[in-house]
Design a protein around this motif. Structure first.
Motif, short mmCIF file in Angstrom:
data_model
loop_
_atom_site.label_atom_id
_atom_site.label_comp_id
_atom_site.label_asym_id
_atom_site.label_seq_id
_atom_site.Cartn_x
_atom_site.Cartn_y
_atom_site.Cartn_z
N LYS A 144 4.93 2.73 9.10
CA LYS A 144 5.15 3.09 10.52
C LYS A 144 4.94 4.59 10.75
CE LYS A 144 9.32 1.38 10.33
NZ LYS A 144 9.22 0.97 8.90
N SER A 155 3.37 6.65 8.92
CA SER A 155 1.98 7.01 8.64
C SER A 155 1.08 6.69 9.83
CB SER A 155 1.48 6.25 7.41
OG SER A 155 2.29 6.54 6.30
N ASN A 193 0.02 11.20 4.60
CA ASN A 193 0.75 11.64 3.40
C ASN A 193 0.83 10.46 2.43
OD1 ASN A 193 2.56 12.52 1.55
ND2 ASN A 193 4.17 13.09 3.01
N GLU A 194 0.37 10.67 1.19
CA GLU A 194 0.40 9.59 0.19
C GLU A 194 1.83 9.22 -0.20
OE1 GLU A 194 -2.04 7.80 -1.07
OE2 GLU A 194 -3.79 8.93 -0.43
N THR A 214 12.25 7.17 6.66
CA THR A 214 12.72 7.67 7.95
C THR A 214 14.22 7.37 8.04
OG1 THR A 214 10.58 7.17 8.91
CG2 THR A 214 12.40 7.49 10.46
N1 LIG Z 1 -2.81 2.23 0.87
C1 LIG Z 1 -2.15 2.55 1.99
N2 LIG Z 1 -0.94 3.13 1.93
C2 LIG Z 1 -0.32 3.43 3.10
C3 LIG Z 1 -0.87 3.15 4.36
N3 LIG Z 1 0.00 3.55 5.31
C4 LIG Z 1 1.05 4.06 4.66
N4 LIG Z 1 0.87 4.01 3.33
C5 LIG Z 1 1.79 4.48 2.29
O1 LIG Z 1 2.93 3.65 2.30
C6 LIG Z 1 4.10 4.41 2.02
C7 LIG Z 1 5.12 4.22 3.14
O2 LIG Z 1 4.60 4.77 4.34
P1 LIG Z 1 5.58 5.25 5.53
O3 LIG Z 1 4.70 5.59 6.66
O4 LIG Z 1 6.51 6.29 5.03
O5 LIG Z 1 6.38 3.89 5.78
P2 LIG Z 1 7.52 3.57 6.88
O6 LIG Z 1 7.27 2.20 7.37
O7 LIG Z 1 7.56 4.65 7.92
O8 LIG Z 1 8.84 3.60 5.99
P3 LIG Z 1 10.40 3.79 6.46
O9 LIG Z 1 10.51 5.16 7.02
O10 LIG Z 1 11.20 3.61 5.21
O11 LIG Z 1 10.69 2.73 7.46
C8 LIG Z 1 3.64 5.86 1.83
O12 LIG Z 1 3.49 6.10 0.45
C9 LIG Z 1 2.28 5.90 2.53
O13 LIG Z 1 1.41 6.86 1.98
C10 LIG Z 1 -2.16 2.53 4.40
O14 LIG Z 1 -2.74 2.24 5.44
N5 LIG Z 1 -2.74 2.24 3.19
#
Ligand SMILES: Nc1nc2c(ncn2[C@@H]2O[C@H](COP(=O)(O)OP(=O)(O)OP(=O)(O)O)[C@@H](O)[C@H]2O)c(=O)[nH]1
Length: 197
Positions: free
Chosen positions: A17, A19, A30-31, A36
């Motif tokens: 989300k 990302s 960001n990898e 959050t």
């Molecule tokens: N391969 C790949 N990895 C992704 C992609 N989008 C996000 N990631 C990775 O997935 C992980 C989680 O991404 P976040 O954006 O932090 O996930 P989130 O849903 O916001 O997580 P919470 O804040 O815990 O709810 C990170 O290591 C990102 O780099 C994508 O499109 N492809």
């Protein structure tokens, strides 16, 4: 004056989300995963047929222990993007739970988009695309596939949602009943996956 719409992103932790929002609003990726902890929003201005539209895009915390905070963010939203990770079947089930909750609390007054993120990991896919698209259609949602990593599908997804909001002359939905939020324990242990990712 620009039309303003509020969009909330909901979905399990680690589906991407943050990302997606950062890619869309700040052109960054960001990898690493940083969970959050509090929701935050970024603004994005777009032009739709000469009409200026401003989107306030809310990124929420996906970990289960924050689920109870959801209503604070979705109750005045015009649109919701329910995000799952195409390599994580559980995250798709979680989308279905969010759809049920939103329909119960807001009726059909909120425009829904279901987003299968991490499309760059096609070889690890566990969520069947046709099934996800059929499910989305069955609940009146649009379905998109995105990769925040490769910047695929994200502009198209928000553009489609913005267009639908403009067409509907969206008004912020009212929750059907008073929403009370109970956060029981700030100190919940990480889930069995040991956090996420
Ligand atoms: N391969 C790949 N990895 C992704 C992609 N989008 C996000 N990631 C990775 O997935 C992980 C989680 O991404 P976040 O954006 O932090 O996930 P989130 O849903 O916001 O997580 P919470 O804040 O815990 O709810 C990170 O290591 C990102 O780099 C994508 O499109 N492809």
């Amino acid at each position: 004056m620009a039309s303003q719409f509020k969009i909330v992103l909901l979905g399990e932790g680690c589906v991407g989300k943050t990302s997606i929002v950062l890619r869309y609003c700040q052109q960054t990726f960001n990898e690493n995963h940083v969970s959050t902890l509090q929701a935050s929003f970024l603004k994005k201005k777009i032009n739709l047929n000469q009409q200026r539209v401003e989107l306030a895009i809310w990124d929420t915390a996906g970990q289960e222990k924050f689920h109870a905070l959801g209503p604070i963010y979705y109750r005045n939203s015009h649109g919701a993007v329910l995000v799952y990770d195409i390599t994580d079947q559980d995250s798709f089930q979680k989308v279905k739970n969010w759809v049920r909750e939103l329909k119960k609390m807001l009726g059909s007054n909120i425009a829904l988009t279901i987003c299968g993120n991490k499309s760059d990991l096609e070889r690890q896919r566990t969520v069947d695309q046709a099934e996800a698209e059929a499910y989305a259609a069955s609940v009146g949602a649009k379905h998109f596939q995105t990769s925040a990593r490769l910047n695929r599908g994200i502009d198209e997804m928000f553009l489609d949602l913005a267009k639908r909001l403009v067409q509907q002359g969206a008004k912020a939905p009212k929750a059907q009943s008073r929403v009370s939020v109970l956060v029981e324990d700030d100190d919940v242990q990480p889930d069995s996956k040991g956090g996420c990712c």
